[in-house]
Write a protein that holds these residues in place. Structure first.
Motif, PDB file in Angstrom:
ATOM      1  N   ASP A 156      39.894  49.968  42.152  1.00 17.23           N
ATOM      2  CA  ASP A 156      39.525  50.799  43.281  1.00 17.23           C
ATOM      3  C   ASP A 156      40.864  51.627  43.341  1.00 17.23           C
ATOM      4  OD1 ASP A 156      41.379  48.983  44.590  1.00 17.23           O
ATOM      5  OD2 ASP A 156      39.941  48.700  45.978  1.00 17.23           O
ATOM      6  N   ARG A 209      36.303  47.154  38.148  1.00 18.15           N
ATOM      7  CA  ARG A 209      36.690  46.322  39.447  1.00 18.15           C
ATOM      8  C   ARG A 209      37.851  46.997  40.051  1.00 18.15           C
ATOM      9  NH1 ARG A 209      36.735  42.499  35.290  1.00 18.15           N
ATOM     10  NH2 ARG A 209      39.064  42.274  35.506  1.00 18.15           N
ATOM     11  N   ARG A 263      43.351  46.709  41.641  1.00 22.09           N
ATOM     12  CA  ARG A 263      42.400  46.521  42.856  1.00 22.09           C
ATOM     13  C   ARG A 263      43.387  46.234  44.000  1.00 22.09           C
ATOM     14  NH1 ARG A 263      36.963  46.850  43.740  1.00 22.09           N
ATOM     15  NH2 ARG A 263      36.406  45.366  45.572  1.00 22.09           N
ATOM     16  N   ARG A 265      44.956  50.358  36.016  1.00 17.60           N
ATOM     17  CA  ARG A 265      43.800  50.083  36.918  1.00 17.60           C
ATOM     18  C   ARG A 265      44.108  48.866  37.635  1.00 17.60           C
ATOM     19  NH1 ARG A 265      41.330  48.967  31.774  1.00 17.60           N
ATOM     20  NH2 ARG A 265      43.702  49.651  31.343  1.00 17.60           N
ATOM     21  N   ASP A 286      44.248  56.363  45.301  1.00 16.63           N
ATOM     22  CA  ASP A 286      43.258  55.604  45.972  1.00 16.63           C
ATOM     23  C   ASP A 286      41.799  56.157  45.255  1.00 16.63           C
ATOM     24  OD1 ASP A 286      41.347  54.385  47.479  1.00 16.63           O
ATOM     25  OD2 ASP A 286      42.064  55.297  49.309  1.00 16.63           O
ATOM     26  N   LEU A 287      41.047  55.277  44.776  1.00 15.93           N
ATOM     27  CA  LEU A 287      40.055  55.579  43.908  1.00 15.93           C
ATOM     28  C   LEU A 287      38.595  55.674  44.861  1.00 15.93           C
ATOM     29  CD1 LEU A 287      40.184  54.216  40.417  1.00 15.93           C
ATOM     30  CD2 LEU A 287      40.990  56.435  41.054  1.00 15.93           C
ATOM     31  N   ARG A 288      38.773  54.938  46.005  1.00 13.04           N
ATOM     32  CA  ARG A 288      37.639  54.785  46.980  1.00 13.04           C
ATOM     33  C   ARG A 288      37.034  56.047  47.463  1.00 13.04           C
ATOM     34  NH1 ARG A 288      40.374  51.209  51.287  1.00 13.04           N
ATOM     35  NH2 ARG A 288      41.744  52.698  50.911  1.00 13.04           N
ATOM     36  N   GLU A 289      35.743  56.432  47.547  1.00 10.94           N
ATOM     37  CA  GLU A 289      35.508  57.431  48.210  1.00 10.94           C
ATOM     38  C   GLU A 289      35.283  57.344  49.766  1.00 10.94           C
ATOM     39  OE1 GLU A 289      34.613  59.996  46.466  1.00 10.94           O
ATOM     40  OE2 GLU A 289      34.706  59.170  44.470  1.00 10.94           O
TER      41      GLU A 289
END
Length: 415
Positions: free
Chosen positions: A387, A385, A359, A357, A409-412
Motif C-alpha cells: 500500500d 500486498r 506495507r 513495495r 502512499d498508494l491508498r485511495e
C-alpha cells in the motif's frame, strides 16, 4: 514471426532522472475542457471554476438540539413555563415566543423570534403543555445562527478541487443542481506480447495470463479516467500499428505496456518510431528503466511503459497517474508522500532511484514501512500486498533498519 529490425539495440535513447521524465510527461496535456454535470455525477471530478453559495448555511437560526426554545433569562431550576407552541423540523411558519413561555422544538427546526437559546429536553421534565426547568443555559446556547457556516456569495469550493462525498453534499446544501467540471480523460490500454493469453484460458508452455491490461485499467479508473479500451496484441508490427491508430482516434491518452526496450521484437518501440512523434527514454530508476513518450498521429499523447507487471505498475504511479490527474483538472496531481521508518535494512543500486513495495503499519501512531517482496519486477504477488512505495534517492545505496525514508502512499482517499 516478426523480423527483427536491424540495429534495434543501437537506437538513440534519452537518459533522464525520474523527475525529469515526469515533467516531460506532464507537459503532454493540460486540463480537458469543462462540461456541466448533475451534482450526483460530480464525485471524483475536478471543478472547472469556483463555486459560490446561493443560500446562507444555515438559512435561518435553527436548533441544534431537541428541547425548548426559550429566553435564557427566564430559566432557573424549578420554574415551570407554559409551552406555547410546537415547532418540528420542516415547519415553515414564522413562530414568536410569548414572554415567560417556551416553545417545544426539534433539532433543525427554525428558532422562534424572541428566543435566544434552546434548553435541551434532558434538562426538563419533557412536558408538552407545561414544562419544568431542571437546569439553565446561557443565551445563544444550542442555536445555529443564520450564515454562521456559509454566507450567500461565499466561495465554497475552488477550481481544481476534486469532489468527494462531502463536497457533493455542500453543493446540494448551497443550492446547486449542476456544476462545471473538467471532462474525464478517456484512456486506452494496449498490452503487447506473443506470450499473452486472456485470463481464464488454459496456459501452454511459454504463455502467461495477460495482467497488465486489467491492472492498468483499474488504476486509471481509480485515478478518475474513463477506460475506453483494454486490448492485447501479439508482437506483430503491422497489428500494433493498426491498433494504435484505432485507439488514438478513441482516446485522450494511450498507455502501452511491453515492447519498448532494446529487444529484437519490441514492436511498440518500432511502431511509435514509424508512426508517431516519440522519444525513447532510459529513466534512472528501478524498476521501470525503459520508457517512451510522445504523440500519435492526430495529436493523442502516448506513454509506453515496460512490460513487467511491477515495472508497469510503478511507472503508472509516477508518470501516468499524475498526467491523468492533470487532464482531469485536479489541483494536486501527485500522491501523498510522508516519512516512515524502515523495519529492515536495504541496499539500492548507485545512480538509480529505487521504488520498493511496502506495507505500512500505523499501530504505533507513526508509520512503519515493511518491505514486501524483492526488487524483481515480476513479483506480482508482493505488489498486491503493498500500500506504499519506499522512495530511495539515486545517491543512496544503503539504509539500515530504523532509518527514516520517504514513502508514496498508494491508498485511495476520498478527495
Amino acid at each position: 514471426m516478426v523480423d527483427a529490425p536491424a540495429g534495434a539495440a543501437l537506437l538513440v535513447r534519452t537518459v533522464r532522472s525520474l523527475d525529469e521524465h515526469a515533467a516531460a510527461v506532464l507537459a503532454l496535456s493540460g486540463p480537458l475542457p469543462a462540461v456541466s454535470v448533475a451534482i450526483g455525477d460530480a464525485r471524483g471530478r475536478a471543478l472547472a471554476s469556483d463555486v459560490t453559495a446561493a443560500v446562507d448555511l444555515p438559512p435561518w437560526d435553527s436548533s441544534a438540539m431537541d428541547g425548548y426554545a426559550v429566553r435564557a433569562a427566564d430559566l432557573r431550576p424549578g420554574v415551570v413555563l407554559a409551552v406555547a407552541d410546537d415547532v418540528p423540523a420542516g415547519d415553515t411558519r414564522t413562530v414568536e415566543l410569548p414572554a415567560g413561555s417556551a416553545v417545544r422544538i426539534m433539532t433543525g427546526a427554525p428558532v422562534p423570534s424572541g428566543a435566544d437559546a434552546v434548553l435541551p429536553v434532558e434538562l426538563t421534565d419533557g412536558g408538552t403543555s407545561r414544562v419544568r426547568v431542571d437546569g439553565g443555559v446561557a443565551a445563544g446556547a444550542h442555536v445555529r445562527r443564520r450564515g454562521e457556516d456559509v454566507r450567500v456569495g461565499d466561495v465554497v469550493l475552488r477550481a481544481g478541487d476534486v469532489m468527494g462525498a462531502g463536497a457533493v453534499g455542500l453543493l446540494a446544501a448551497t443550492g446547486h443542481v449542476r456544476v462545471e467540471v473538467h471532462a474525464r480523460p478517456r484512456v486506452a490500454v494496449l498490452s503487447t506480447g506473443s506470450e499473452l493469453v486472456s485470463p481464464g484460458e488454459p496456459l501452454r508452455h511459454g504463455q502467461i495470463h495477460e495482467s497488465n491490461g486489467p491492472q492498468l485499467a483499474a488504476a486509471a479508473a481509480a485515478a478518475g479516467a474513463d477506460v475506453v479500451a483494454v486490448v492485447a496484441v501479439r508482437d506483430d508490427l503491422t497489428a500494433v500499428r493498426a491498433v494504435l491508430a484505432d485507439l488514438a482516434a478513441r482516446a485522450d491518452l494511450v498507455v502501452t505496456t511491453g515492447g519498448v526496450s532494446v529487444g529484437a521484437y519490441d514492436v511498440v518501440r518500432d511502431a511509435l518510431l514509424a508512426d508517431g512523434d516519440a522519444e525513447l527514454v532510459h529513466v534512472r530508476m528501478q524498476p521501470g528503466k525503459p520508457q517512451a513518450v510522445g504523440v500519435l498521429p492526430g495529436g493523442t499523447p502516448v506513454l509506453a511503459l515496460p512490460g513487467n507487471p511491477v515495472s508497469s505498475f510503478v511507472s503508472f504511479e509516477v508518470f501516468v497517474r499524475p498526467l491523468l490527474r492533470r487532464m482531469l483538472g485536479a489541483r494536486g496531481v501527485h500522491r501523498r508522500t510522508f516519512t516512515a521508518t524502515l523495519t529492515t535494512g536495504l541496499r539500492s543500486p548507485a545512480g538509480r532511484r529505487q521504488l520498493l513495495r511496502a506495507r505500512l503499519d500505523w499501530s504505533t501512531g507513526a508509520p512503519v514501512a515493511e518491505l514486501v517482496g524483492g526488487p524483481g519486477s515480476h513479483l506480482l504477488g508482493a505488489l498486491a500486498r503493498a500500500d506504499a512505495l519506499v522512495d530511495v534517492p539515486e545517491d543512496v545505496t544503503d539504509l539500515a533498519a530504523g532509518s527514516p525514508v520517504a514513502v508514496i502512499d498508494l491508498r485511495e482517499h476520498d478527495a
